[in-house]
Motif scaffolding. Sequence first.
Motif, PDB file in Angstrom:
ATOM      1  N   THR A 220      34.209  -9.626 -31.365  1.00  0.00           N
ATOM      2  CA  THR A 220      33.176  -9.634 -30.335  1.00  0.00           C
ATOM      3  C   THR A 220      31.847  -9.269 -30.998  1.00  0.00           C
ATOM      4  O   THR A 220      31.815  -8.507 -31.964  1.00  0.00           O
ATOM      5  N   ALA A 221      30.763  -9.832 -30.486  1.00  0.00           N
ATOM      6  CA  ALA A 221      29.450  -9.563 -31.085  1.00  0.00           C
ATOM      7  C   ALA A 221      28.370  -9.715 -30.023  1.00  0.00           C
ATOM      8  O   ALA A 221      28.511 -10.494 -29.071  1.00  0.00           O
ATOM      9  N   LEU A 222      27.312  -8.962 -30.198  1.00  0.00           N
ATOM     10  CA  LEU A 222      26.128  -9.079 -29.349  1.00  0.00           C
ATOM     11  C   LEU A 222      24.922  -9.240 -30.266  1.00  0.00           C
ATOM     12  O   LEU A 222      24.700  -8.416 -31.163  1.00  0.00           O
ATOM     13  N   LEU A 223      24.172 -10.329 -30.077  1.00  0.00           N
ATOM     14  CA  LEU A 223      23.004 -10.637 -30.890  1.00  0.00           C
ATOM     15  C   LEU A 223      21.745 -10.417 -30.056  1.00  0.00           C
ATOM     16  O   LEU A 223      21.696 -10.785 -28.876  1.00  0.00           O
ATOM     17  N   LEU A 224      20.729  -9.858 -30.692  1.00  0.00           N
ATOM     18  CA  LEU A 224      19.455  -9.589 -30.033  1.00  0.00           C
ATOM     19  C   LEU A 224      18.333 -10.078 -30.925  1.00  0.00           C
ATOM     20  O   LEU A 224      18.355  -9.849 -32.143  1.00  0.00           O
ATOM     21  N   GLU A 225      17.354 -10.760 -30.337  1.00  0.00           N
ATOM     22  CA  GLU A 225      16.228 -11.306 -31.088  1.00  0.00           C
ATOM     23  C   GLU A 225      14.923 -10.906 -30.409  1.00  0.00           C
ATOM     24  O   GLU A 225      14.769 -11.056 -29.200  1.00  0.00           O
ATOM     25  N   VAL A 226      13.981 -10.416 -31.213  1.00  0.00           N
ATOM     26  CA  VAL A 226      12.654 -10.045 -30.709  1.00  0.00           C
ATOM     27  C   VAL A 226      11.622 -10.848 -31.486  1.00  0.00           C
ATOM     28  O   VAL A 226      11.522 -10.730 -32.705  1.00  0.00           O
ATOM     29  N   ARG A 227      10.831 -11.671 -30.771  1.00  0.00           N
ATOM     30  CA  ARG A 227       9.836 -12.520 -31.418  1.00  0.00           C
ATOM     31  C   ARG A 227       8.423 -12.172 -30.961  1.00  0.00           C
ATOM     32  O   ARG A 227       7.616 -13.052 -30.677  1.00  0.00           O
ATOM     33  N   GLY A 228       8.103 -10.912 -30.880  1.00  0.00           N
ATOM     34  CA  GLY A 228       6.754 -10.516 -30.495  1.00  0.00           C
ATOM     35  C   GLY A 228       6.373 -11.077 -29.144  1.00  0.00           C
ATOM     36  O   GLY A 228       7.070 -10.884 -28.149  1.00  0.00           O
ATOM     37  N   GLU A 229       5.266 -11.837 -29.086  1.00  0.00           N
ATOM     38  CA  GLU A 229       4.783 -12.390 -27.830  1.00  0.00           C
ATOM     39  C   GLU A 229       5.723 -13.434 -27.247  1.00  0.00           C
ATOM     40  O   GLU A 229       5.629 -13.776 -26.072  1.00  0.00           O
TER      41      GLU A 229
END
Length: 225
Positions: free
Chosen positions: A71-80
Amino acid sequence: METPHGLRLMIGDVQGKGMPAIGAGHEVLASFREAAHYKDSLEAVAERMEQALARYNVRSAERGGQERFVTALLLEVRGEDGTKVLSCGHIPYYLVRDGQVTERNDGEGGLPLGLGWLTDEPRQSVAVEPVADDWIVLCTDGVTEARGADGAFYPLADRLARWTHLEPDELAHTLRADLERFTGGELKDDATVLIVRRGPHAAGPQPAVEQAAEDQLSMARAAAA
């Protein structure tokens, strides 16, 4: 990991224990580190992780071993450009905002890695709208399914609500100590916590996460026993 596609985080949990589980986890983690830099979407990153685990399972089966899923949880933050979450069968995460704790199921429904062949439905990331000073607490089920002497599960959300005044590093250490007290030091499974805090200048051009992976707690010392 800082990547050309923003800040990308992953937490995962491998089925089983011992060296075969460690091997499966290594394959998934290595593929994440590679794909996170070169793949434009979280869906593509998850697909590369799926392929890596599939190859591992083929090799394991040829040696008479057991196939694994992760099992995995991916998170992405791309600023604006905002934030996305993609779940591969992982348990929910917790959002801490303005002193309130909410269990979040964003992206829930995707199958664990290693089981993607069971459906034709592709995994889909979900856009979320964090605000400045949000906290996200990601964990494995070794935390939420830890049991006390009376058999009760560890009340993670209730505990987090008590500690919203703490800094992320303080929260991580406090959680670890409390979990060990709750279980009497008898954790039965791997327990990992990843605490992320969004910085106060969320509109800036850079990924606005002030403290990523502040403390990772490997708290089940006998997990492979």
